[in-house]
Design a protein around this motif. Structure first.
Motif, PDB file in Angstrom:
ATOM      1  N   ARG A  34     -32.721   5.214  63.740  1.00 54.06           N
ATOM      2  CA  ARG A  34     -31.575   4.412  63.314  1.00 54.06           C
ATOM      3  C   ARG A  34     -31.274   4.663  61.839  1.00 54.06           C
ATOM      4  NH1 ARG A  34     -30.764  -1.949  64.460  1.00 54.06           N
ATOM      5  NH2 ARG A  34     -30.462  -1.061  66.523  1.00 54.06           N
ATOM      6  N   VAL A  35     -30.011   4.903  61.567  1.00 52.83           N
ATOM      7  CA  VAL A  35     -29.536   5.038  60.192  1.00 52.83           C
ATOM      8  C   VAL A  35     -28.329   4.122  60.023  1.00 52.83           C
ATOM      9  CG1 VAL A  35     -30.361   7.381  59.782  1.00 52.83           C
ATOM     10  CG2 VAL A  35     -28.127   7.058  60.783  1.00 52.83           C
ATOM     11  N   TYR A  36     -28.241   3.508  58.870  1.00 52.20           N
ATOM     12  CA  TYR A  36     -27.106   2.634  58.581  1.00 52.20           C
ATOM     13  C   TYR A  36     -26.000   3.464  57.942  1.00 52.20           C
ATOM     14  CZ  TYR A  36     -29.972  -1.190  59.998  1.00 52.20           C
ATOM     15  OH  TYR A  36     -30.737  -2.028  60.755  1.00 52.20           O
ATOM     16  N   ILE A  37     -24.775   3.168  58.344  1.00 55.79           N
ATOM     17  CA  ILE A  37     -23.612   3.939  57.936  1.00 55.79           C
ATOM     18  C   ILE A  37     -22.753   3.104  56.989  1.00 55.79           C
ATOM     19  CG2 ILE A  37     -21.609   5.234  58.764  1.00 55.79           C
ATOM     20  CD1 ILE A  37     -24.236   6.293  59.940  1.00 55.79           C
ATOM     21  N   ASP A  38     -22.473   3.624  55.801  1.00 58.63           N
ATOM     22  CA  ASP A  38     -21.645   2.928  54.820  1.00 58.63           C
ATOM     23  C   ASP A  38     -20.181   3.281  55.056  1.00 58.63           C
ATOM     24  OD1 ASP A  38     -20.443   1.727  52.645  1.00 58.63           O
ATOM     25  OD2 ASP A  38     -21.458   2.960  51.145  1.00 58.63           O
ATOM     26  N   VAL A  39     -19.463   2.360  55.669  1.00 61.86           N
ATOM     27  CA  VAL A  39     -18.042   2.599  55.965  1.00 61.86           C
ATOM     28  C   VAL A  39     -17.127   1.923  54.949  1.00 61.86           C
ATOM     29  CG1 VAL A  39     -18.360   2.982  58.430  1.00 61.86           C
ATOM     30  CG2 VAL A  39     -18.008   0.666  57.585  1.00 61.86           C
ATOM     31  N   GLU A  43     -14.191   6.417  56.016  1.00 67.19           N
ATOM     32  CA  GLU A  43     -14.911   7.002  57.148  1.00 67.19           C
ATOM     33  C   GLU A  43     -16.222   7.611  56.667  1.00 67.19           C
ATOM     34  OE1 GLU A  43     -13.980  10.811  59.759  1.00 67.19           O
ATOM     35  OE2 GLU A  43     -12.538   9.220  60.152  1.00 67.19           O
ATOM     36  N   ALA A  44     -17.264   7.482  57.505  1.00 66.63           N
ATOM     37  CA  ALA A  44     -18.561   8.070  57.177  1.00 66.63           C
ATOM     38  C   ALA A  44     -19.170   8.636  58.446  1.00 66.63           C
ATOM     39  CB  ALA A  44     -19.480   7.032  56.559  1.00 66.63           C
ATOM     40  N   ALA A  45     -20.044   9.629  58.291  1.00 62.48           N
ATOM     41  CA  ALA A  45     -20.652  10.296  59.440  1.00 62.48           C
ATOM     42  C   ALA A  45     -22.159  10.085  59.456  1.00 62.48           C
ATOM     43  CB  ALA A  45     -20.343  11.787  59.420  1.00 62.48           C
ATOM     44  N   CYS A  46     -22.713  10.058  60.655  1.00 58.69           N
ATOM     45  CA  CYS A  46     -24.152   9.972  60.837  1.00 58.69           C
ATOM     46  C   CYS A  46     -24.773  11.304  60.421  1.00 58.69           C
ATOM     47  CB  CYS A  46     -24.479   9.675  62.298  1.00 58.69           C
ATOM     48  SG  CYS A  46     -26.246   9.746  62.671  1.00 58.69           S
ATOM     49  N   SER A  47     -25.841  11.231  59.638  1.00 58.83           N
ATOM     50  CA  SER A  47     -26.488  12.457  59.171  1.00 58.83           C
ATOM     51  C   SER A  47     -27.287  13.157  60.273  1.00 58.83           C
ATOM     52  CB  SER A  47     -27.395  12.150  57.983  1.00 58.83           C
ATOM     53  OG  SER A  47     -28.369  11.191  58.350  1.00 58.83           O
ATOM     54  N   TYR A  48     -27.598  12.453  61.364  1.00 59.61           N
ATOM     55  CA  TYR A  48     -28.335  13.071  62.470  1.00 59.61           C
ATOM     56  C   TYR A  48     -27.404  13.743  63.478  1.00 59.61           C
ATOM     57  CZ  TYR A  48     -32.825  11.042  61.199  1.00 59.61           C
ATOM     58  OH  TYR A  48     -33.990  10.735  60.553  1.00 59.61           O
ATOM     59  N   CYS A  49     -26.442  12.984  63.998  1.00 57.47           N
ATOM     60  CA  CYS A  49     -25.649  13.515  65.113  1.00 57.47           C
ATOM     61  C   CYS A  49     -24.200  13.845  64.752  1.00 57.47           C
ATOM     62  CB  CYS A  49     -25.683  12.542  66.285  1.00 57.47           C
ATOM     63  SG  CYS A  49     -24.843  10.976  65.990  1.00 57.47           S
TER      64      CYS A  49
END
Length: 64
Positions: A34-39, A43-49
């Protein structure tokens, strides 16, 4: 020239904050840590997927 695949965009509302990935609608097989996304800046993207997240139009972030 290869085509760049765009990852899906997940629009979230104030009730979905804090935003994190993988989100509850993702299938279990596609899980990652789990990673938290700063929106807060659009717009922000997940660093994993690479799934992109953005706020629904008109959503106000309070207390951030």
């Amino acid at each position: 020239m290869s085509e760049v695949k765009q990852m899906p965009v997940v629009e979230i509302g104030g009730e979905d904050l804090p935003a994190y990935c993988p989100n509850p609608k993702m299938p279990l097989w596609s899980s990652h840590p789990r990673v938290y996304i700063d929106v807060s800046h659009g717009e922000a993207a997940c660093s994993y997927c690479g799934t992109r997240y953005r706020l629904k139009p008109g959503t106000v972030i309070k207390g951030h």
